[in-house]
Design an enzyme around this catalytic site. Structure first.
Site, short mmCIF file in Angstrom:
data_model
loop_
_atom_site.label_atom_id
_atom_site.label_comp_id
_atom_site.label_asym_id
_atom_site.label_seq_id
_atom_site.Cartn_x
_atom_site.Cartn_y
_atom_site.Cartn_z
N ASP A 64 45.49 -95.67 34.57
CA ASP A 64 44.73 -95.14 35.62
C ASP A 64 43.21 -95.94 35.43
OD1 ASP A 64 42.85 -93.46 36.79
OD2 ASP A 64 43.79 -91.59 36.13
N ASN A 91 43.90 -104.08 42.71
CA ASN A 91 44.35 -103.48 44.03
C ASN A 91 44.05 -101.93 44.14
OD1 ASN A 91 45.91 -103.51 46.55
ND2 ASN A 91 47.14 -102.33 45.04
N ALA A 92 44.07 -101.24 43.16
CA ALA A 92 43.88 -99.70 43.18
C ALA A 92 42.95 -99.43 43.89
CB ALA A 92 43.93 -99.33 41.73
N GLY A 93 43.13 -98.27 44.91
CA GLY A 93 42.12 -97.86 45.63
C GLY A 93 42.62 -96.61 46.56
N SER A 142 38.20 -104.86 52.12
CA SER A 142 38.80 -104.15 53.32
C SER A 142 37.89 -104.94 54.46
CB SER A 142 38.68 -102.75 53.33
OG SER A 142 39.06 -102.24 54.76
N TYR A 155 34.09 -94.64 51.84
CA TYR A 155 34.94 -95.71 51.75
C TYR A 155 34.44 -96.89 51.95
CZ TYR A 155 39.45 -98.51 52.66
OH TYR A 155 40.01 -99.37 52.53
N SER A 158 32.11 -98.21 49.28
CA SER A 158 32.92 -98.60 47.98
C SER A 158 33.35 -100.10 48.43
CB SER A 158 34.07 -97.80 47.92
OG SER A 158 35.04 -97.89 48.70
N LYS A 159 33.78 -100.56 49.72
CA LYS A 159 34.26 -101.95 49.78
C LYS A 159 33.06 -102.60 49.96
CE LYS A 159 38.54 -100.97 49.44
NZ LYS A 159 39.57 -101.31 48.43
#
Length: 271
Positions: A64, A91-93, A142, A155, A158-159
């Site tokens: 996690d 890659n987690a998101g 992204s 979002y 964050s990106k």
């Protein structure tokens, strides 16, 4: 490109579905050895078994990225199983949706904890081994890391931060021989648009994006792994993402005018 990954050990967070799962399959197809890291261990074990049955090498590591120490344990498992680590893919998101005035501070914290601090934890855990291998790190950003859409503020924040982290690391790690690849997908076939603001998959939720606009995950995975294997600085995946990023860079006024007229609802892009 495939030969550049043959025998290399690749850690992938968020490997239980979507782009992460497709990346794992692509790495194995190219002869790489895969460390699958995610929370859903039953999916990881099933995927690892499939890869091994096809002649690949893979292990599953319960992880996690929002918990301190989990990624370090995944890296330790990689070293124990394979003796090295060459590439780490953060890659987690997931995506938190809603107008800024309607979201709570906890909504923003949850978003940044996974997408930003999760990537940062992955980098910091893997970096000693990546330096030894003069390997590479890839951060899953992204198209939303270039374009701010209504109702996607958390979002998008964050990106944008993930892109800033990638650019910072690229300068800091150049002398160490560690390549840094920032990945910016548009709409890719994955579960991300069916995950709610608490990070839970909504079974039976409708895909909000037209199918013709969504790139299949195997296609996206091939393009992403081509960029990582070639040690490229950036991989913008899907035609609409490339168009959007180009407008953000070269015609921001036009893009801002178009975005201002968008409906005030939506779900994140693929990364």
């Amino acid at each position: 490109m495939a030969s550049r990954l043959a025998g290399q050990v690749v850690l992938i967070t968020g490997a239980s579905s979507g782009i992460g799962e497709a990346l794992a399959r692509e790495v194995a197809r190219r002869g790489g050895r895969v460390v699958l890291a995610a929370r859903r261990t039953e999916r990881l074990e099933a995927l690892a078994g499939q890869l091994r049955a096809s002649g690949g090498e893979a292990i599953a590591a319960a992880c996690d990225v929002t918990r301190d120490g989990d990624v370090e344990r995944a890296v330790a498992q990689a070293i124990e199983a394979f003796g090295r680590l060459d590439v780490a893919i953060a890659n987690a998101g997931f995506g938190v949706m809603g107008r800024v005035e309607d979201l709570s501070l906890d909504d923003f914290r949850r978003q940044l904890e996974t997408n930003v601090f999760g990537a940062l934890r992955t980098v910091k855990a893997a970096l000693p081994e990546l330096k030894r291998a003069r390997g590479g790190v890839a951060l899953m950003g992204s198209a939303s890391g270039y374009i701010a859409f209504p109702t996607m503020g958390a979002y998008t924040m964050s990106k944008f931060a993930v892109r800033a982290l990638a650019e910072t690391l690229r300068a800091e790690l150049h002398a160490d021989g560690v390549a840094v690849t920032h990945v910016a997908p548009g709409f890719v076939d994955s579960e991300i648009r069916r995950i709610d603001n608490a990070g839970k998959l909504r079974d039976g939720a409708r895909e909000p994006v037209p199918r013709w606009l969504i790139m299949p995950t195997p296609t996206a995975a091939r393009q992403i792994m081509d960029a990582i294997a070639a040690r490229r600085a950036e991989a913008i995946v899907t035609g609409h993402a490339k168009l959007g990023v180009s407008l953000a860079r070269y015609a921001p006024g036009l893009l801002n005018a178009a975005v201002a007229r968008l409906p005030r609802k939506g779900r994140p892009a693929g990364g």
